[in-house]
Design a protein around this motif. Structure first.
Motif, PDB file in Angstrom:
ATOM      1  N   LEU B  50       0.814  -1.214   0.000  1.00 10.83           N
ATOM      2  CA  LEU B  50       0.000   0.000   0.000  1.00 10.83           C
ATOM      3  C   LEU B  50       0.851   1.269   0.000  1.00 10.83           C
ATOM      4  O   LEU B  50       0.340   2.357  -0.254  1.00 10.83           O
ATOM      5  CB  LEU B  50      -0.941   0.021   1.222  1.00 10.83           C
ATOM      6  CG  LEU B  50      -1.980  -1.097   1.288  1.00 10.83           C
ATOM      7  CD1 LEU B  50      -2.907  -0.887   2.464  1.00 10.83           C
ATOM      8  CD2 LEU B  50      -2.779  -1.167  -0.004  1.00 10.83           C
ATOM      9  N   ASN B  51       2.139   1.155   0.377  1.00  9.21           N
ATOM     10  CA  ASN B  51       2.981   2.355   0.240  1.00  9.21           C
ATOM     11  C   ASN B  51       4.271   2.052  -0.529  1.00  9.21           C
ATOM     12  O   ASN B  51       5.273   2.718  -0.367  1.00  9.21           O
ATOM     13  CB  ASN B  51       3.289   2.994   1.597  1.00  9.21           C
ATOM     14  CG  ASN B  51       4.240   2.162   2.434  1.00  9.21           C
ATOM     15  OD1 ASN B  51       4.417   0.982   2.189  1.00  9.21           O
ATOM     16  ND2 ASN B  51       4.854   2.788   3.411  1.00  9.21           N
ATOM     17  N   ARG B  52       4.197   1.036  -1.339  1.00  8.85           N
ATOM     18  CA  ARG B  52       5.309   0.669  -2.216  1.00  8.85           C
ATOM     19  C   ARG B  52       6.574   0.314  -1.443  1.00  8.85           C
ATOM     20  O   ARG B  52       7.679   0.481  -1.936  1.00  8.85           O
ATOM     21  CB  ARG B  52       5.580   1.779  -3.253  1.00  8.85           C
ATOM     22  CG  ARG B  52       4.379   2.002  -4.154  1.00  8.85           C
ATOM     23  CD  ARG B  52       4.653   2.896  -5.337  1.00  8.85           C
ATOM     24  NE  ARG B  52       5.645   2.346  -6.265  1.00  8.85           N
ATOM     25  CZ  ARG B  52       5.858   2.824  -7.483  1.00  8.85           C
ATOM     26  NH1 ARG B  52       5.146   3.848  -7.936  1.00  8.85           N
ATOM     27  NH2 ARG B  52       6.771   2.303  -8.253  1.00  8.85           N
ATOM     28  N   SER B  65      -3.919  -2.190  -9.082  1.00 10.32           N
ATOM     29  CA  SER B  65      -3.770  -0.776  -8.769  1.00 10.32           C
ATOM     30  C   SER B  65      -4.157  -0.475  -7.330  1.00 10.32           C
ATOM     31  O   SER B  65      -4.969  -1.163  -6.725  1.00 10.32           O
ATOM     32  CB  SER B  65      -4.615   0.068  -9.727  1.00 10.32           C
ATOM     33  OG  SER B  65      -5.972  -0.269  -9.576  1.00 10.32           O
ATOM     34  N   VAL B  66      -3.497   0.524  -6.799  1.00 13.68           N
ATOM     35  CA  VAL B  66      -3.816   1.043  -5.473  1.00 13.68           C
ATOM     36  C   VAL B  66      -4.064   2.535  -5.651  1.00 13.68           C
ATOM     37  O   VAL B  66      -3.149   3.268  -6.030  1.00 13.68           O
ATOM     38  CB  VAL B  66      -2.661   0.811  -4.482  1.00 13.68           C
ATOM     39  CG1 VAL B  66      -2.994   1.449  -3.145  1.00 13.68           C
ATOM     40  CG2 VAL B  66      -2.373  -0.672  -4.319  1.00 13.68           C
ATOM     41  N   ASP B  72      -3.458   6.577  -8.878  1.00 10.34           N
ATOM     42  CA  ASP B  72      -2.799   5.282  -8.751  1.00 10.34           C
ATOM     43  C   ASP B  72      -1.352   5.458  -8.283  1.00 10.34           C
ATOM     44  O   ASP B  72      -0.552   6.101  -8.971  1.00 10.34           O
ATOM     45  CB  ASP B  72      -2.822   4.559 -10.106  1.00 10.34           C
ATOM     46  CG  ASP B  72      -2.383   3.102  -9.960  1.00 10.34           C
ATOM     47  OD1 ASP B  72      -1.942   2.725  -8.855  1.00 10.34           O
ATOM     48  OD2 ASP B  72      -2.504   2.357 -10.950  1.00 10.34           O
ATOM     49  N   ILE B  73      -1.036   4.874  -7.106  1.00  7.98           N
ATOM     50  CA  ILE B  73       0.340   5.029  -6.619  1.00  7.98           C
ATOM     51  C   ILE B  73       1.306   4.176  -7.422  1.00  7.98           C
ATOM     52  O   ILE B  73       2.511   4.354  -7.345  1.00  7.98           O
ATOM     53  CB  ILE B  73       0.459   4.679  -5.116  1.00  7.98           C
ATOM     54  CG1 ILE B  73       0.188   3.199  -4.862  1.00  7.98           C
ATOM     55  CG2 ILE B  73      -0.453   5.541  -4.261  1.00  7.98           C
ATOM     56  CD1 ILE B  73       0.574   2.756  -3.463  1.00  7.98           C
ATOM     57  N   ALA B  76       2.362   5.126 -13.966  1.00  5.57           N
ATOM     58  CA  ALA B  76       3.625   5.416 -14.622  1.00  5.57           C
ATOM     59  C   ALA B  76       4.146   6.772 -14.126  1.00  5.57           C
ATOM     60  O   ALA B  76       3.389   7.716 -13.985  1.00  5.57           O
ATOM     61  CB  ALA B  76       3.428   5.443 -16.136  1.00  5.57           C
ATOM     62  N   GLY B  77       5.429   6.824 -13.842  1.00  5.54           N
ATOM     63  CA  GLY B  77       6.024   8.097 -13.471  1.00  5.54           C
ATOM     64  C   GLY B  77       5.806   8.506 -12.021  1.00  5.54           C
ATOM     65  O   GLY B  77       6.250   9.578 -11.617  1.00  5.54           O
ATOM     66  N   VAL B  78       5.117   7.669 -11.233  1.00  7.05           N
ATOM     67  CA  VAL B  78       4.939   8.030  -9.824  1.00  7.05           C
ATOM     68  C   VAL B  78       6.200   7.645  -9.048  1.00  7.05           C
ATOM     69  O   VAL B  78       6.731   6.553  -9.203  1.00  7.05           O
ATOM     70  CB  VAL B  78       3.712   7.315  -9.231  1.00  7.05           C
ATOM     71  CG1 VAL B  78       3.624   7.560  -7.734  1.00  7.05           C
ATOM     72  CG2 VAL B  78       2.449   7.773  -9.921  1.00  7.05           C
TER      73      VAL B  78
END
Ligand SMILES: Nc1ncnc2c1ncn2[C@@H]1O[C@H](COP(=O)(O)OP(=O)(O)O)[C@@H](O)[C@H]1O
Ligand SMILES: [Mg+2]
Lengths: 303, 258
Positions: B50-52, B65-66, B72-73, B76-78
Motif C-alpha cells: 500500500l505504500n510501495r 492498482s492502489v 494510482d500510486i 507510470a512516473g509516480v
C-alpha cells in the motif's frame, strides 16, 4: 508433639548440593588455562613495547629528532633527526589514505547497497578477497612493472603510494562491506517509509550506524601501510635529506630509515633505528586516537 | 490530510512466488481498518504494497492498482519516495535510528528531506511527540538517544516519527506484538486518537485488538501451503465479529481454525 515436628519438616530435604569436586577441578583448570594464555599473549607485547620504548627514547628526547634530517650527519654522530622520514611516513600515509578511503568505501557501498546479488558484485567481492591476501612485495613489483617500466615514470614516493593503494583499498572495501552488512534492514526500511530517498538513507542512516566499524577498518589499513617496507625499498630510494615532493626524487620514511640504519654498526645507528621504531608506533597510535574520537562522535548510542 | 484508499485486483509476488491474489478493498478516510488472519497469509505483504515498501525487496513486484484518493500510486512516473512520504508506516519491531537522539529521530523525515529551520523542527518535534502521547515522558531528555527508551516508548517514538512528516495514511504492521499489555493499551488509545487525522490500516494478530480499535476488518486466509493468500471478506468490524458472511471467517474468529 513429635508428630507436629514431623509434619513441619519438608517431605524431602532440599536437594541443593555444593559444587562437585569434578566441576571445581574443571573450573580451576579452565581458569588457569585462560589466565596462562593471557599471560603468554601479553608478555611479548609488553616486552616489545618496553624494548622499543627504552631503546628509542634517547633519540626522541633530542629536540633535533623532530626538526632535522640526517643530511650531512656522519654515521657515528648522534646528531640530526628523523624529520625527513617522519614527513615521508605521514605524507605517504595520508596520500594513500585520502585516495584509498573514498574509493574503498564507495566500492563497499556499491557491493552491499546497490549490487547485492548481482554477478558483477560477486566477482568484485571475490577479486577483493584475493587482493586482500596479496603480499606487499607483489604489489610493489606490479607497480614497478607498470608505472615505472611501461609508463616510464621514475621512482618516487608517489609510486610507493600506488603500491600501498593496492594493499589498502581491498582492506577498506572489506571492512566497509562487513560493517554495512550488519546494519539491520529494518533501519533502511524505517528510513524509506519516511519518504527518504535511498542515497540519503545510505548517507544519513546506514553509514553513521556502521561508521565506527568502518573507521576501525580504515585505521588498521593505515597502520599496516605505514609499516610497509618492501614497496618503499623497490619503488622509492632512501634519502637522508628532506624531500617534500612526493612526485619527484627519493624520499625517506620511517621503515626505510630503520632498514638503512640497521646496518650502521655505530651506537648512533642503534639509537636511530630504535628511535624510528618508537616514532612509528607513536604516529600510528596518534592516528588511532584521532580515529577513535571521530567514531565516538557518531557511534551508536544507548545511554 | 486523511485520504481514502481503493485497492483493485492486487496480485503480489516475491520473484516467482505468488504471495497474494486478487485483493480488492476500500479504506475510507479517517477510519481504522484491521487486517486479521493466520500467519503467512499475506497481511504484511498487502500492507507493504500500500505504500510501495514491497518493491524494496529484490525481485518483489505487484500487479493491479492502489488508488489514493483516485490517483494510482503504481501509475507510470509516480515516485515511490513521494508515495511513502504520503503513506507512512510503523513496523512490528520498534526501529528508532540508533545514532540519533530522540529529537533527531522524530524530525528525521523532515530534516533529511531538507528542512533546516531549527524552530520549525522543534515545533514539529513537540507536536508529534504529543500526538504520540510520549511528550511528557521524554521532554526532559530529547537529546538522549532513542535506543535508551523502553520498548513501548520506542514504538511510540516510531509513531511520532511517522506522523511528523504529516502523511495522509498510516500503516501499522502488528505495532503491539513486541509490547507489554500496558504499552499495548497506550498504543491502542493512540490509534483511536490518530483516527481523527489519519486513515489507518493496522495488521494485528490479536482479535480483541481488532475489535477494540477498528471500524472495519479484513480477514485474509490461505487455501493451502504454497498457495497465494486471499482476502476472504471485509466488513464492518461489528459484523465480522458477530455475524460474518463467510464460514472461514467465523471459524477463525471462534478459534475453530488450525
Ligand atoms: N521477503 C520475502 N521473500 C519471499 N517470500 C516472502 C517474503 N516475505 C514474506 N514472504 C512470503 O509471503 C507470504 C506472506 O507473508 P506475510 O505477508 O509476511 O504474512 P503475514 O504478515 O500475514 O504473516 C508467506 O508465504 C511468506 O513466506
Ligand atoms: Mg506479518
Amino acid at each position: 508433639m513429635s508428630t507436629e515436628l514431623e509434619l513441619e519438616r519438608p517431605a524431602q530435604p532440599p536437594s541443593f548440593q555444593g559444587i562437585s569436586t569434578g566441576r571445581k577441578a574443571k573450573n580451576l583448570a579452565a581458569t588457569v588455562m585462560v589466565s596462562l594464555c593471557f599471560v603468554v599473549a601479553v608478555i611479548p607485547l609488553v616486552w616489545v613495547l618496553w624494548t622499543v620504548a627504552s631503546r628509542g627514547m634517547e633519540s626522541l628526547l633530542r629536540a633535533d629528532w623532530w626538526s632535522h634530517s640526517l643530511s650531512g650527519v656522519r654515521a657515528n654522530e648522534d646528531l640530526g633527526g628523523a624529520y625527513h622520514a617522519i614527513y615521508g611516513t605521514i605524507a605517504q600515509g595520508l596520500v594513500t589514505a585520502v585516495i584509498a578511503v573514498p574509493i574503498g568505501i564507495l566500492v563497499g557501498i556499491y557491493l552491499v547497497e546497490y549490487g547485492a546479488g548481482t554477478r558483477f558484485a560477486r566477482v568484485t567481492t571475490f577479486t577483493v578477497d584475493i587482493l586482500t591476501g596479496v603480499p606487499s612485495i607483489v604489489a610493489a613489483l606490479f607497480v614497478y612493472s607498470v608505472w615505472i617500466s611501461i609508463f616510464g615514470f621514475s621512482r618516487s614516493a608517489f609510486a610507493n603510494c600506488l603500491a600501498l593503494l593496492l594493499l589498502m583499498i581491498p582492506m577498506v572495501v572489506r571492512s566497509t562491506e562487513e560493517m554495512l552488512r550488519v546494519v539491520p534492514n529494518e533501519l533502511r526500511e524505517a528510513s524509506y517509509a519516511l519518504g527518504i530517498p535511498k542515497w540519503k538513507t545510505i548517507v544519513k542512516v546506514v553509514i553513521p550506524t556502521a561508521l565506527s566499524g568502518i573507521v576501525t577498518g580504515v585505521m588498521l589499513g593505515v597502520a599496516r601501510i605505514m609499516g610497509e617496507t618492501a614497496p618503499a625499498l623497490i619503488l622509492m630510494a632512501y634519502s637522508a635529506r628532506i624531500n617534500m615532493d612526493i612526485f619527484e626524487g627519493s624520499m625517506a620514511n620511517l621503515p626505510l630509515l630503520m632498514v638503512k640504519e640497521f646496518t650502521n654498526p655505530e651506537a648512533a645507528g642503534f639509537n636511530r633505528t630504535w628511535g624510528a621504531a618508537l616514532t612509528l608506533i607513536l604516529i600510528i597510535m596518534l592516528f588511532n586516537l584521532a580515529a577513535t574520537l571521530v567514531s565516538r562522535l557518531s557511534a551508536v548510542k544507548t545511554k | 490530510m486523511a485520504k481514502r484508499i481503493d485497492v483493485k485486483d492486487l496480485n503480489i509476488y516475491y520473484g516467482k512466488f505468488h504471495a497474494v491474489e486478487n485483493v480488492t478493498l476500500s479504506v475510507p478516510p479517517r477510519s481504522v481498518t484491521a487486517f486479521i488472519g493466520p500467519s503467512g497469509c499475506g497481511k504484511s505483504t498487502v500492507l507493504r504494497s500500500l505504500n510501495r515498501m514491497h518493491e524494496v525487496i529484490p525481485g518483489a513486484r505487484v500487479d493491479g492498482s492502489v488508488l489514493l484518493d483516485g490517483a494510482d500510486i503504481y501509475g507510470a512516473g509516480v515516485d515511490p519516495v513521494e508515495v511513502r512520504r504520503t503513506i507512512g508506516m510503523v513496523f512490528q519491531r520498534p526501529n528508532p535510528f540508533p545514532t540519533m537522539s530522540i529529537r533527531d529521530n522524530v524530525v528525521a523525515g523532515l530534516r533529511l528531506a531538507g528542512t533546516k529551520n531549527r524552530q520549525q523542527l522543534d515545533e514539529v518535534c513537540e507536536r508529534s511527540l504529543r500526538g504520540a502521547n510520549l511528550w511528557e515522558e521524554v521532554k526532559d531528555r530529547l537529546n538522549k538517544p532513542g535506543g535508551g527508551l523502553s520498548g513501548g516508548q520506542q514504538q511510540r517514538l516510531c509513531i511520532a516519527r511517522a506522523i511528523a512528516v504529516q502523511p495522509d495514511v498510516l500503516l501499522m504492521d502488528e505495532p503491539c506484538s513486541a509490547l507489554d499489555p500496558i504499552s499495548t493499551l497506550a498504543i491502542e488509545d493512540l490509534i483511536t486518537e490518530l483516527k481523527q487525522d489519519f486513515t489507518i490500516v493496522i495488521v494485528t494478530h490479536n482479535m480483541q485488538q481488532a475489535a477494540r480499535v477498528s471500524d472495519q476488518t479484513a480477514f485474509f486466509n490461505l487455501h493451502g501451503v504454497g498457495q497465494p493468500g486471499r482476502l476472504v471478506e471485509i466488513d464492518e468490524t461489528s459484523r465480522i465479529f458477530s455475524n460474518p458472511s463467510q464460514r472461514a471467517t467465523e471459524d477463525y474468529i471462534s478459534g475453530r481454525f488450525g
